[in-house]
Design a protein around this motif. Structure first.
Motif, PDB file in Angstrom:
ATOM      1  N   ILE A   1       0.827  -1.206   0.000  1.00 26.79           N
ATOM      2  CA  ILE A   1       0.000   0.000   0.000  1.00 26.79           C
ATOM      3  C   ILE A   1       0.861   1.255   0.000  1.00 26.79           C
ATOM      4  O   ILE A   1       0.566   2.221  -0.704  1.00 26.79           O
ATOM      5  CB  ILE A   1      -0.965  -0.001   1.203  1.00 26.79           C
ATOM      6  CG1 ILE A   1      -1.942  -1.177   1.104  1.00 26.79           C
ATOM      7  CG2 ILE A   1      -1.742   1.306   1.288  1.00 26.79           C
ATOM      8  CD1 ILE A   1      -2.868  -1.313   2.296  1.00 26.79           C
ATOM      9  N   HIS A   2       1.939   1.250   0.779  1.00 26.72           N
ATOM     10  CA  HIS A   2       2.746   2.472   0.852  1.00 26.72           C
ATOM     11  C   HIS A   2       3.439   2.751  -0.476  1.00 26.72           C
ATOM     12  O   HIS A   2       3.557   3.918  -0.877  1.00 26.72           O
ATOM     13  CB  HIS A   2       3.769   2.373   1.981  1.00 26.72           C
ATOM     14  CG  HIS A   2       4.498   3.666   2.203  1.00 26.72           C
ATOM     15  ND1 HIS A   2       3.854   4.837   2.533  1.00 26.72           N
ATOM     16  CD2 HIS A   2       5.814   3.987   2.099  1.00 26.72           C
ATOM     17  CE1 HIS A   2       4.738   5.817   2.651  1.00 26.72           C
ATOM     18  NE2 HIS A   2       5.928   5.330   2.383  1.00 26.72           N
ATOM     19  N   ARG A   3       3.900   1.715  -1.157  1.00 24.96           N
ATOM     20  CA  ARG A   3       4.494   1.939  -2.479  1.00 24.96           C
ATOM     21  C   ARG A   3       3.495   2.616  -3.397  1.00 24.96           C
ATOM     22  O   ARG A   3       3.804   3.593  -4.082  1.00 24.96           O
ATOM     23  CB  ARG A   3       4.950   0.595  -3.080  1.00 24.96           C
ATOM     24  CG  ARG A   3       5.643   0.757  -4.441  1.00 24.96           C
ATOM     25  CD  ARG A   3       5.397  -0.433  -5.353  1.00 24.96           C
ATOM     26  NE  ARG A   3       3.994  -0.592  -5.686  1.00 24.96           N
ATOM     27  CZ  ARG A   3       3.362   0.101  -6.619  1.00 24.96           C
ATOM     28  NH1 ARG A   3       4.013   1.025  -7.332  1.00 24.96           N
ATOM     29  NH2 ARG A   3       2.083  -0.096  -6.854  1.00 24.96           N
ATOM     30  N   SER A   4       2.262   2.099  -3.388  1.00 23.95           N
ATOM     31  CA  SER A   4       1.212   2.677  -4.223  1.00 23.95           C
ATOM     32  C   SER A   4       0.923   4.125  -3.823  1.00 23.95           C
ATOM     33  O   SER A   4       0.732   4.994  -4.676  1.00 23.95           O
ATOM     34  CB  SER A   4      -0.057   1.823  -4.105  1.00 23.95           C
ATOM     35  OG  SER A   4      -1.139   2.423  -4.765  1.00 23.95           O
ATOM     36  N   ASN A   5       0.889   4.381  -2.514  1.00 25.20           N
ATOM     37  CA  ASN A   5       0.623   5.738  -2.036  1.00 25.20           C
ATOM     38  C   ASN A   5       1.711   6.717  -2.448  1.00 25.20           C
ATOM     39  O   ASN A   5       1.431   7.885  -2.752  1.00 25.20           O
ATOM     40  CB  ASN A   5       0.478   5.743  -0.513  1.00 25.20           C
ATOM     41  CG  ASN A   5      -0.903   5.323  -0.061  1.00 25.20           C
ATOM     42  OD1 ASN A   5      -1.842   5.283  -0.843  1.00 25.20           O
ATOM     43  ND2 ASN A   5      -1.034   4.988   1.211  1.00 25.20           N
ATOM     44  N   LEU A   6       2.973   6.273  -2.429  1.00 25.04           N
ATOM     45  CA  LEU A   6       4.061   7.154  -2.854  1.00 25.04           C
ATOM     46  C   LEU A   6       3.860   7.581  -4.303  1.00 25.04           C
ATOM     47  O   LEU A   6       3.964   8.766  -4.633  1.00 25.04           O
ATOM     48  CB  LEU A   6       5.408   6.446  -2.679  1.00 25.04           C
ATOM     49  CG  LEU A   6       5.906   6.275  -1.240  1.00 25.04           C
ATOM     50  CD1 LEU A   6       7.153   5.390  -1.213  1.00 25.04           C
ATOM     51  CD2 LEU A   6       6.209   7.622  -0.582  1.00 25.04           C
ATOM     52  N   VAL A   7       3.564   6.611  -5.169  1.00 23.03           N
ATOM     53  CA  VAL A   7       3.310   6.956  -6.570  1.00 23.03           C
ATOM     54  C   VAL A   7       2.114   7.889  -6.673  1.00 23.03           C
ATOM     55  O   VAL A   7       2.134   8.867  -7.422  1.00 23.03           O
ATOM     56  CB  VAL A   7       3.070   5.683  -7.411  1.00 23.03           C
ATOM     57  CG1 VAL A   7       2.718   6.054  -8.856  1.00 23.03           C
ATOM     58  CG2 VAL A   7       4.290   4.782  -7.390  1.00 23.03           C
ATOM     59  N   GLY A   8       1.077   7.592  -5.874  1.00 24.43           N
ATOM     60  CA  GLY A   8      -0.128   8.407  -5.896  1.00 24.43           C
ATOM     61  C   GLY A   8       0.102   9.836  -5.460  1.00 24.43           C
ATOM     62  O   GLY A   8      -0.716  10.718  -5.753  1.00 24.43           O
ATOM     63  N   MET A   9       1.212  10.094  -4.762  1.00 26.01           N
ATOM     64  CA  MET A   9       1.555  11.458  -4.356  1.00 26.01           C
ATOM     65  C   MET A   9       2.694  12.034  -5.198  1.00 26.01           C
ATOM     66  O   MET A   9       3.219  13.099  -4.882  1.00 26.01           O
ATOM     67  CB  MET A   9       1.944  11.489  -2.878  1.00 26.01           C
ATOM     68  CG  MET A   9       0.785  11.323  -1.926  1.00 26.01           C
ATOM     69  SD  MET A   9      -0.618  12.433  -2.240  1.00 26.01           S
ATOM     70  CE  MET A   9       0.166  14.032  -2.100  1.00 26.01           C
ATOM     71  N   GLY A  10       3.097  11.346  -6.251  1.00 25.53           N
ATOM     72  CA  GLY A  10       4.139  11.869  -7.117  1.00 25.53           C
ATOM     73  C   GLY A  10       5.542  11.705  -6.557  1.00 25.53           C
ATOM     74  O   GLY A  10       6.455  12.449  -6.938  1.00 25.53           O
ATOM     75  N   VAL A  11       5.722  10.738  -5.650  1.00 28.71           N
ATOM     76  CA  VAL A  11       7.048  10.423  -5.108  1.00 28.71           C
ATOM     77  C   VAL A  11       7.517   9.119  -5.743  1.00 28.71           C
ATOM     78  O   VAL A  11       6.767   8.145  -5.818  1.00 28.71           O
ATOM     79  CB  VAL A  11       7.016  10.287  -3.574  1.00 28.71           C
ATOM     80  CG1 VAL A  11       8.397   9.924  -3.036  1.00 28.71           C
ATOM     81  CG2 VAL A  11       6.514  11.578  -2.934  1.00 28.71           C
ATOM     82  N   LEU A  12       8.767   9.089  -6.178  1.00 26.79           N
ATOM     83  CA  LEU A  12       9.295   7.968  -6.945  1.00 26.79           C
ATOM     84  C   LEU A  12       9.787   6.860  -6.016  1.00 26.79           C
ATOM     85  O   LEU A  12      10.717   7.074  -5.235  1.00 26.79           O
ATOM     86  CB  LEU A  12      10.462   8.468  -7.802  1.00 26.79           C
ATOM     87  CG  LEU A  12      10.944   7.591  -8.953  1.00 26.79           C
ATOM     88  CD1 LEU A  12       9.867   7.472 -10.013  1.00 26.79           C
ATOM     89  CD2 LEU A  12      12.214   8.200  -9.552  1.00 26.79           C
ATOM     90  N   PRO A  13       9.191   5.656  -6.063  1.00 21.93           N
ATOM     91  CA  PRO A  13       9.740   4.534  -5.299  1.00 21.93           C
ATOM     92  C   PRO A  13      10.771   3.770  -6.139  1.00 21.93           C
ATOM     93  O   PRO A  13      10.490   3.371  -7.275  1.00 21.93           O
ATOM     94  CB  PRO A  13       8.514   3.667  -5.003  1.00 21.93           C
ATOM     95  CG  PRO A  13       7.487   4.034  -6.020  1.00 21.93           C
ATOM     96  CD  PRO A  13       7.907   5.306  -6.701  1.00 21.93           C
ATOM     97  N   LEU A  14      11.948   3.573  -5.601  1.00 24.04           N
ATOM     98  CA  LEU A  14      13.038   2.882  -6.297  1.00 24.04           C
ATOM     99  C   LEU A  14      13.550   1.754  -5.412  1.00 24.04           C
ATOM    100  O   LEU A  14      13.753   1.950  -4.213  1.00 24.04           O
ATOM    101  CB  LEU A  14      14.171   3.855  -6.612  1.00 24.04           C
ATOM    102  CG  LEU A  14      13.809   5.044  -7.514  1.00 24.04           C
ATOM    103  CD1 LEU A  14      14.941   6.057  -7.524  1.00 24.04           C
ATOM    104  CD2 LEU A  14      13.506   4.566  -8.930  1.00 24.04           C
TER     105      LEU A  14
END
Length: 973
Positions: free
Chosen positions: A879-892
């Motif tokens: 969920i947190h990975r998805s939320n990061l993308v949903g806020m325009g933050v890049l998960p790497l």
């Protein structure tokens, strides 16, 4: 209506009614997939894809791909899942409604019609996370806590009432009714839903499906309903017409055989499963339970298991629909029409009945013999760390001396026999008597609150007689003296949706309390005891069976209907107890029937937190310590001085079943789940504004217009490389969303606390982080502010601190400038603001399981508002990975075996992320460039954890809400 595959079919909906459905058996007859071999959970998602296939949001290819799901190698394709409804709780629901209100304001500023921002699917919000355990150990605790809740949260409730009148499809269930997931299970869920399309002469039926803004939405999986937790960001998109997109999952089948043994509870089973499946690495997968053992479990036991799926990491922990599911709907007061339609629909779709071994293809198969499950607890820091009950004392003693770096507490040469005297009240008022206002040390008191004019003390009646305690009867207890040390139980809470939905374990707790009271056992006054059921139905059957009075006599009085201790709303400890904890650096314990025990979640000063069944909570409260072997050591002495053991008090299965049969009636559910506003006069007293546009009050410290849509334009941005970035934090493994965005108390010296003080707010009125999620100015300051979070950039410290290494313009890294060699220690918030002055992008580094825990969208929102452009981790929770993308933050994601520690990072470096452009593809590698302070340059390939094509769009638009808003505005020009 769409019928691309000609599968629309009539069926008998029961009670003489005819209905339509989209037939999965017909789809298979047409040669599209071996649907009868698919996991039931996949079939229910497939039905949604089939029913919503319109050639636009859902394409023919989407149906064919999912119908041909391959167990061993699922297609790497995203599924557009249109859910039937959405559930919210107030901690996550308030910021979601704030965002919707902000979107309406943005539309108005752009000259559009604000009412285009309207939920397109039914939304239910249950106010359940705001009650705190300020008062306890008294018959008046429930009312006093409710009074305090309304006093603290008046602004939030006024705002929610505005939302209720502003949005047509928004239903609000007021405080004091129950926990969202239990209300969902007992009332909101219908099993099967229907609509009346204009082109049909009968109703169209389809499965009840949902997402919820709380990870424990999965409790509903126990009823055969497909649903899971998402962040508020995803839920908002779903409300506004976006499908919930996710990659085609693997489905792990857990074959259950045998039956639970005498003395083993559903809680023991779920802790066993949590440890088993966490080790099997089921993160992001569906888990489906089946077999004869699964069929033997009642729905409340299944719901207990489904509810803990976030703890074992799965998207869902699903149980197929069978006769138990239908019987549960009937037993909980649903109508004949409802449960008959539920059964007939699933029979018509050939999805009724618990599958047996070999009937379905799973991606992986796991066997679980229920007879092997043993009584257990889990902790002291993670739900998956199961401890066999006899090993609790030994494990605690080992952890006490184990180094901190290895997950211990680093206490050398500890004498567990050493206890410290704490004088609590100094005298013993009658049970339930109100202490005078000068006794600020009384238990359950939050000094400074107006309601402390009538302060509650936590003395209890003598269990054997029920009469008031006489001062001379026992100096230690009657005079409110206690001795505490390492391992002392200071909080004992029967709480949370996981177990308080389950009559078997709640009645077991009551029966154990009854036997303890009859023997004359009692709980030490230092233990803060509480009972917070998931619904009023629990109180009804505890009262009917006569068990509540025994729980009361041990101090487990009703304190509220809501998510209390498990979410961090445990309330204050006695000031003298807190003083002793700090003075002697005690590793004290909490015992709770909740589902989460992450560091500082339950209470900031309680370091060891153990999950267990409700009867074990009562037992450990009686024992008063966790350094104990309950299979061999006594809980205490009875009124005759005889040692009493757990085995003397533990109720057998026949006792529990006999008591349950006399307690549960369908009419009770029908009575308690109606006319909510009439049952809650305090709710009716709350005023609210009206109109389509919310009038933002700049004086409010609870509700503030967020900055996400300020200076909004119709043109999305471009995906660009990140250059000249600094590290804001470097963290280890298992950093949870509680670490990133705490839900509990606001520390006075923290940036958020200092901000509230600057607004003229007294410490006693801080409330919690969770209650202030409608105010970005508080929540941004609270990001990474957990008192137990450890930033490896500042070794040996705890709390939200970092090193500020001096700001560099993004061009510096390109021009070859070396990083500065100094580093000024300060709060993470202050450092982020200093970096923002020079527009320096920021990066977070982390280990494995980054973002585990609650589906807390503020963990991503706060990260974004601090100026963090990317999070580089060894692995992410779903969920947190998805939320990061949903806020325009890049998960790497770092390559296997590579961590910030193995790279030798200390935060002084300058970073760039290259290979980013509008042409990036999901899951591809980009490059992390590292410039050390010695001028050395290194490069590391990192995986782009933007997992689906739609997420590329979300990221390019700066977030999912910006994407949806631009779509709505373009559509309604």
């Amino acid at each position: 209506m769409h019928d691309e595959f000609k599968t629309l079919k009539k069926f008998d909906a029961g009670k003489g009614r005819e209905g339509f459905l989209y037939s999965l058996p017909i789809l298979e007859e047409e040669g599209i997939g071996k649907i009868s071999r698919l996991p039931i959970s996949i079939r229910i998602v497939l039905e949604s894809v089939l029913r919503n296939c319109d050639g636009k949001k859902v394409r023919r290819k989407d149906v064919e791909t999912l119908a041909n799901w391959s167990a061993k190698s699922p297609a790497n394709e995203e599924i557009p899942f249109v859910v039937a409804r959405i559930v919210l709780q107030d901690f996550t629901g308030v910021p979601l409604v704030v965002d919707l209100a902000a979107m309406r304001s943005a539309v108005q500023r752009l000259g559009g019609d604000p009412k285009i921002i309207e939920p397109l699917v039914p939304v239910d919000l249950v106010v359940d996370h705001s009650v705190q355990v300020d008062f306890f150990g008294s018959a008046r605790a429930l009312q006093l806590n409710l009074d305090m809740e309304f006093k603290r949260n008046r602004e939030r409730y006024q705002f929610l009432k505005w939302g209720q009148q502003a949005f047509k499809t928004f239903q609000l269930i007021p405080p004091g009714i129950g926990i969202v997931h239990q209300v969902n299970l007992e009332y909101l869920a219908k099993g099967v839903l229907f609509s009346q399309p204009s082109t049909l002469n009968s109703q169209l039926y389809f499965p009840d499906t949902l997402v919820g803004t709380d990870s424990h939405t999965t409790m509903i999986n126990g009823l055969g309903v497909v649903g899971w937790g998402v962040g508020g960001i995803e839920a908002e998109a779903g409300m506004l017409g976006q499908p919930v997109y996710f990659l085609t999952p693997e489905v792990v089948g857990v074959y259950m055989s045998g039956q639970l043994c005498e003395g083993v509870t559903a809680t023991d089973l779920v802790l066993h499963i949590t440890q088993l499946l966490r080790a099997q690495k089921v993160v992001g997968k569906f888990v489906e339970f089946y077999g004869e053992g699964a069929a033997s479990l009642p729905v409340p036991d299944r719901a207990t298991i489904g509810n803990m799926s976030p703890e074992y990491g799965a998207t869902m922990g699903y149980f197929p629909v069978d006769q138990e599911s239908v019987d549960y709907l009937r037993a909980t007061g649903r109508s004949d029409e409802q449960y008959r339609a539920f059964e007939n629909y699933f029979r018509a779709q050939k999805m009724f009945g618990m599958p047996l071994k070999g009937e379905i293809d799973y991606s992986a198969d796991i066997d679980l013999d229920l007879a092997e499950v043993q009584p257990s607890v889990a902790g002291p820091k993670r739900p998956q760390d199961r401890i066999s009950l006899p090993e609790l004392g030994k494990t605690f003693r080992e952890l006490l001396e184990k180094p901190v770096r290895d997950g211990g507490y680093g206490k050398k040469h500890v004498d567990l026999g050493e206890k410290h005297l704490v004088e609590l009240n100094g005298s013993a008022p009658r049970n339930g008597e109100m202490a005078s206002t000068d006794k600020k040390e009384d238990q359950g008191i939050n000094p400074g609150d107006e309601l402390n004019k009538i302060e509650m003390v936590a003395n209890r009646p003598t269990p054997d007689t029920g009469k008031e305690i006489e001062a001379e009867s026992s100096e230690v207890f009657a005079h409110g003296h206690s001795r505490i040390g390492h391992g002392s139980v200071l909080i004992a809470a029967i709480t949370s949706c996981t177990n308080t939905s389950n009559p078997s374990v709640m009645i077991a707790a009551g029966l154990l309390a009854k036997k303890a009271v009859e023997r004359g056992l009692r709980v030490d006054p230092a233990v803060k005891t509480s009972l917070a059921p998931g619904s009023r139905v629990v109180s009804d059957y505890l009262d009917k069976t006569g068990l509540q009075k025994y729980l009361d006599q041990l101090g487990f009085n009703l304190v509220g209907y809501g998510c209390t201790t498990c979410i961090g709303n445990s309330g204050p400890l006695h000031p003298k107890i807190e003083k002793a904890i700090h003075e002697f650096d005690l590793v004290a314990a909490s015992v709770l029937s909740g589902n989460r025990n992450f560091e500082a979640r339950v209470h900031q000063n309680i370091k060891a937190n153990f999950l267990m069944s409700p009867p074990l909570v009562v037992a450990l409260a009686l024992a008063g310590r966790v350094d104990i072997d309950l299979s061999r050591e006594p809980l205490g002495k009875d009124k005759h001085g005889k040692e009493t053991f757990l085995r003397d008090l533990w109720p057998n299965l026949n006792e529990i079943k006999k008591t349950m049969q006399s307690a549960l009636r369908p009419q009770t559910f029908r009575k308690l789940y109606r006319d909510f506003a009439d049952q809650n006069p305090k709710w009716n007293e709350i005023p609210s504004s009206t109109g389509d546009i919310y009038q933002w009050d700049q004086k409010s410290d609870y509700i503030h217009e967020p900055p996400f849509f300020q200076n909004f334009s119709m043109e999305p941005g471009h995906i660009e490389e990140i250059r000249g970035a600094r590290a804001l934090g470097i963290f280890g493994d298992s950093v949870t969303t509680d670490h990133i965005s705490p839900a509990g108390a606001v520390k006075a010296t923290s940036p958020a606390g200092q901000y509230l003080v600057s607004r003229g707010i007294e410490h006693a009125d801080f409330n919690s982080y969770g209650s202030r999620r409608g105010n970005d100015l508080v929540m941004t300051r609270g990001t990474f502010a957990n008192v137990r979070i450890k930033n490896l950039m500042v070794p040996g410290t705890e709390g939200g601190v970092t090193k500020f290494w001096g700001a560099h313009a993004p061009s510096c890294a390109v021009e070859g400038a070396s990083p500065s060699s100094d580093g000024e220690e300060m709060s993470i918030f202050d450092a982020a603001m200093k970096y923002a002055e020079t527009k320096t992008p920021l990066i977070i580094f982390a280990g494995h399981e980054y973002g585990a825990g609650s589906s807390r969208d503020w963990a991503a929102k706060g990260t974004r508002l601090l100026g963090v452009k990317a999070v580089v981790a060894a692995s992410f929770e779903r969920i947190h990975r998805s939320n990061l993308v949903g806020m325009g933050v890049l998960p790497l994601q770092l390559p296997d075996g590579i961590t910030a520690q193995s790279l030798g990072l200390d935060g002084s470096e300058i970073f760039s992320i290259t290979g980013l452009s509008n042409k990036i593809k999901p899951g591809k590698n980009v490059t992390l460039e590292i410039l050390g302070k010695n001028g050395q340059k290194r490069s590391v390939p990192v995986k782009l954890r933007i997992d689906t094509p739609i997420e590329i769009d979300y990221y390019r638009h700066g977030g999912i809400l910006q994407f949806v808003l631009r779509q709505l505005l373009a559509r309604n020009k």
